[in-house]
Write an enzyme that holds these catalytic residues in place. Sequence first.
Site, PDB file in Angstrom:
ATOM      1  N   GLU A 181       0.735  -0.932   0.140  1.00  0.00           N
ATOM      2  CA  GLU A 181      -0.011   0.045  -0.048  1.00  0.00           C
ATOM      3  C   GLU A 181       0.821   1.294   0.156  1.00  0.00           C
ATOM      4  O   GLU A 181       2.250   1.200   0.333  1.00  0.00           O
ATOM      5  CB  GLU A 181      -0.880   0.033   1.200  1.00  0.00           C
ATOM      6  CG  GLU A 181      -2.058  -1.271   1.387  1.00  0.00           C
ATOM      7  CD  GLU A 181      -2.899  -1.139   0.251  1.00  0.00           C
ATOM      8  OE1 GLU A 181      -3.196  -0.151  -0.310  1.00  0.00           O
ATOM      9  OE2 GLU A 181      -3.561  -2.226  -0.129  1.00  0.00           O
ATOM     10  N   LYS A 196      -2.795 -12.419  10.364  1.00  0.00           N
ATOM     11  CA  LYS A 196      -2.973 -13.870   9.743  1.00  0.00           C
ATOM     12  C   LYS A 196      -2.451 -14.940  10.856  1.00  0.00           C
ATOM     13  O   LYS A 196      -3.086 -16.009  10.825  1.00  0.00           O
ATOM     14  CB  LYS A 196      -2.096 -13.967   8.478  1.00  0.00           C
ATOM     15  CG  LYS A 196      -2.524 -12.949   7.431  1.00  0.00           C
ATOM     16  CD  LYS A 196      -1.613 -12.968   6.295  1.00  0.00           C
ATOM     17  CE  LYS A 196      -2.075 -12.005   5.169  1.00  0.00           C
ATOM     18  NZ  LYS A 196      -1.206 -11.907   4.140  1.00  0.00           N
ATOM     19  N   GLY A 294      -1.537 -10.333  -4.967  1.00  0.00           N
ATOM     20  CA  GLY A 294      -2.104 -10.302  -6.094  1.00  0.00           C
ATOM     21  C   GLY A 294      -3.599 -10.633  -6.136  1.00  0.00           C
ATOM     22  O   GLY A 294      -4.231 -11.624  -5.504  1.00  0.00           O
TER      23      GLY A 294
END
Length: 413
Positions: A181, A196, A294
């Site tokens: 970002e 995560k 992606g």
Amino acid sequence: MSRKLTIGLFGFGVVGQGLHDIIETKDLNLEIRKIVIKDPAKSRSLAPSLFTTDAGAVLDDPEINTVVELINDAEAAYDIVTRALRSGKNVVSANKKMIAAHLEELVALQQEYNVSLLYEGAVCGSIPIIRNLEEYYDNELLHSISGIFNGSSNYILSKIFNENQSYRSALKKAQDLGFAETDPTLDVGGFDAKYKLTIATGHAYGLFTDPANILNLGIQNFSVYDLNYAREKNLKIKLVPTARKIDDGTLTAYVLPKFISSTDFLYNVENEYNGVTVQAAFADQQFFFGKGAGGHPTGSAVLSDIAALRYDYRYEYKKHQSQDLRFTTDVRLQVYLRYQDRALLEQLGFLDITEKFYASDFRYVIGSVRLSKLIEYQEELRNDSVFLAEVVTAKAPLGEIAAQPEALVEELG
């Protein structure tokens, strides 16, 4: 026979578009009825009638039975997901921050309203690690789960080590490719990997942990000194989240840069790829590898969840129902610390120092320190003159390092 899914999609960014691209190539008995977006003026590749800025157009439509949430805003995602679950709609989400922060509540909502929330795309992109932890390892005792969970930071480190690019140059390229970002703090600071890890720990061990309790230090202060040290030792540095059982009753978790040798599976995980190592009691060591960033890789994981909902799949959280672990930070880690201010050594309270180097522009120590101390002084460790990385050796694995406080006294003089 599968049932038809009528989908309301929130977000049409990189992952949302990637998901749509994949769906267009399949015949999966599903339909995207409406897409909720933030900016109505932005040019879109699909018919304008498909888009709306009104969340109610999805959440209040009784014909939409599945909500797919792919936005960046964790607070807005929480509102969307909880409203959808309470209205009896199944949900697929890729918002790791939102899920990590509210996992226990979200599990309770699924049970209360007899609905399903799936989020494979929230952890390690295209790697089906959540499904494997749920299904393959549901009755397996796991010693540890660790790996490379963030494709952006791994891409940056790969460019630095393999192509001699500067940190700034590698970061800029990652941003240009959409891997990082504009504000890269979530990625390079280890926050993304921590969210995560929090989710993966819930499935690997059944322990729901507040991510605020998990230490995360990133790679933003990585320098040429650290690079040269790693190369001299034939090592690489990766940003590695780790969850590990200490004994039968305790579990620890943290995210740190880590020196990796050529014998480690993670050594050859490069660019935007992720890798997950699971150390199990009976299955031994197993390794998962795939793209972690992606639109299409993450979109494929999201589509896998959508397809599973056609057969009413849901996570069972078996280990959570039977787990009796508690979270601890009372463990010792072997670390490399580059520093400028000697006072930091006193604050961290090194238990032993096995290697040290001191020069006017570069000084470091290697030794063991308690994880609780790293947490206590984490803001000092984020100072741009400091870099810390985990060092694991065969002689000093986690939790087995002998305390030798007299070594610190000798170092400090």
